[in-house]
Design an enzyme around this catalytic site. Sequence first.
Site, short mmCIF file in Angstrom:
data_model
loop_
_atom_site.label_atom_id
_atom_site.label_comp_id
_atom_site.label_asym_id
_atom_site.label_seq_id
_atom_site.Cartn_x
_atom_site.Cartn_y
_atom_site.Cartn_z
N TRP A 82 1.95 -47.39 -12.30
CA TRP A 82 2.66 -46.78 -13.38
C TRP A 82 4.08 -45.97 -12.97
O TRP A 82 3.75 -45.19 -12.18
CB TRP A 82 1.72 -46.12 -14.42
CG TRP A 82 1.12 -46.74 -15.45
CD1 TRP A 82 1.49 -46.70 -16.89
CD2 TRP A 82 0.10 -47.45 -15.61
NE1 TRP A 82 0.85 -47.26 -17.72
CE2 TRP A 82 -0.19 -47.98 -16.82
CE3 TRP A 82 -0.70 -48.10 -14.60
CZ2 TRP A 82 -1.22 -48.97 -17.34
CZ3 TRP A 82 -1.72 -48.90 -15.08
CH2 TRP A 82 -1.68 -49.40 -16.41
N ASP A 218 1.65 -41.70 -25.55
CA ASP A 218 1.33 -43.09 -26.23
C ASP A 218 1.20 -42.84 -27.82
O ASP A 218 1.54 -43.59 -28.67
CB ASP A 218 0.09 -43.61 -25.56
CG ASP A 218 0.49 -44.04 -24.11
OD1 ASP A 218 1.38 -43.68 -23.62
OD2 ASP A 218 -0.55 -44.71 -23.77
N TYR A 406 -6.15 -38.42 -26.96
CA TYR A 406 -5.01 -38.70 -26.09
C TYR A 406 -3.98 -37.79 -26.43
O TYR A 406 -4.06 -36.68 -26.14
CB TYR A 406 -4.58 -40.18 -26.76
CG TYR A 406 -4.63 -41.06 -25.40
CD1 TYR A 406 -5.02 -41.30 -24.31
CD2 TYR A 406 -3.53 -42.03 -25.93
CE1 TYR A 406 -4.91 -42.04 -23.52
CE2 TYR A 406 -3.26 -42.84 -24.78
CZ TYR A 406 -3.89 -43.10 -23.72
OH TYR A 406 -3.76 -43.68 -22.69
N GLU A 450 -8.17 -37.02 -16.78
CA GLU A 450 -6.97 -37.71 -17.37
C GLU A 450 -6.32 -36.53 -18.38
O GLU A 450 -5.17 -36.25 -18.33
CB GLU A 450 -7.20 -38.99 -18.38
CG GLU A 450 -5.85 -39.47 -18.77
CD GLU A 450 -6.19 -40.95 -19.47
OE1 GLU A 450 -7.55 -41.33 -19.58
OE2 GLU A 450 -5.17 -41.52 -19.71
C1 GLC Z 1 -1.72 -43.48 -20.48
C2 GLC Z 1 -0.70 -42.41 -20.82
C3 GLC Z 1 0.67 -42.47 -19.87
C4 GLC Z 1 0.16 -42.86 -18.37
C5 GLC Z 1 -0.77 -44.14 -18.35
C6 GLC Z 1 -1.32 -44.11 -17.02
O1 GLC Z 1 -1.35 -44.67 -21.16
O2 GLC Z 1 -0.38 -42.16 -21.87
O3 GLC Z 1 1.17 -41.65 -19.97
O4 GLC Z 1 1.17 -43.31 -17.78
O5 GLC Z 1 -1.85 -43.74 -19.19
O6 GLC Z 1 -1.91 -43.42 -16.40
#
Ligand code: GLC
Length: 481
Positions: A82, A218, A406, A450
């Site tokens: 990512w 998100d 989240y 996370e």
């Molecule tokens: C979730 C988060 C995003 C992040 C991804 C991978 O989708 O919202 O910000 O980059 O996870 O960790």
Amino acid sequence: MRVGTLPITRMVGMERNQAKMTQVLQLKKMINHQVLTMQKNLISRRRTAKKSNRVSEAITVLESNWRDGYTVPSPYLYPFQWLWDSGFIALGLSHFQEDRAWSELEFLFKGQWQNGLIPHIIFHKESELYFPGPDVWQAHKESHAIETPASSGIIQPPVMGFIVEEMYHGASNKELARVKLLEWIPKLYQFHAYLHNERDPKNEGLIYIRHNWESGLDNSPMWDRALERIETMEQDLSSVRKDLAKIDASNRPTNTEYQKYLWLVDHFKANNYFESEIRKECPFLIQDPVINALLIKSNYALYRLSVELGDPIEEFKIWADAGKKAMNSKLWSQEYSNYLGYDLYADKIIPESVNTSFMVSLYAEIPSAEQAQEIVHTHLVPFDLDGYYLMPSTPYKSEKFDPKRYWRGPVWINMNWMFVQGLSSYKYNDWANQVHLDTMELIEQFGIYEYYHPQKNLTEGCGSSHFSWTAALYLDLLQRM
Ligand code: GLC
């Protein structure tokens, strides 16, 4: 208890951090990836020696999430690369494995499209563990995308500019760092040029996002109104969504939200990922203060680096100055003492004030000293430090606050990491220390997660465990106070 009455806690925290910083430095010397076995022994010895110390655990997380060149954010929830995760991860890696840190970013550039776009997910290897995968995005069919590696067709916050600046200044091998930057600044220039040329059709100095996933935040309440206008047929996605098999549904976006996210992907595909076509009828087009602040921060960093390397690129500064001015005129709200998003489809401001916006704007040094003072007085001074950890992503008094879901409430470590630096750059050192302490306490007490439930009597780590950017930024934060 207010920050002004916390000197003892802070001192203890600082001593503790200094001790851990010494440990990171010791580890840095000892860790050599050519002697992997020795490293593993060292890690397990340290873990037994001190339970509350997460240093060795953080290193182990980064080790085990490493995939021959880059790091996955989480082994089972996010099994690819990512974009903004890799930026934060590279910085953490740079403190103990510089070569891996450079490689992390190298692998991001492998996915860059011909029009400069760097995709938010790069699918270097196949995995059945994630939805939506490359077959859903079908980005490789678009003329700007490259064939391999496969990727998504959207962006994420452009953090690389300020990350490479940090890495360059901290590098022990300056010559290598210089070589990397000479190669990468043109690539980052292409990426930023794509953002400014394609995502700012009226030349306002602000770029738009066309999917909530592009923001990195998100399911923030900031996107609710735009998503409401997307109508989908009620369809149960639980059998295709891989996240729900691993994480409690109460921690994740809802079924309806997910349908809308996929509707947008279909819209991009239908327009072959051509920006000028997509934006004609895209119901989600938002000038988001967070992504714009990060772009401004990166533009200034890249300008400084280009000067330092002897070949100044003025455009980085022109973009940054214009962005900063537009943030303060178009997106600043006196009423909320915060930066708000602007909905280009509806042509109006989004009246949703979320904490992530002012945290990042301080980090990017966008507000004036007076605006910063207003931010602190409105959002920090009345904050219930006994009841909550700093800083919930959505204000705990908001009706949209959802402490486990989240970006609608939980504390995120990347945001706190920016907030610590933003507050200290405006000389709010007590507050910066407090955010630093809260961040360390969350990680040390609850693990490398996370995100975190912010309410003190209910706190727990949420989402994925073994989360890479939490591990990486923990190692970085140890060196900052
Ligand atoms: C979730 C988060 C995003 C992040 C991804 C991978 O989708 O919202 O910000 O980059 O996870 O960790």
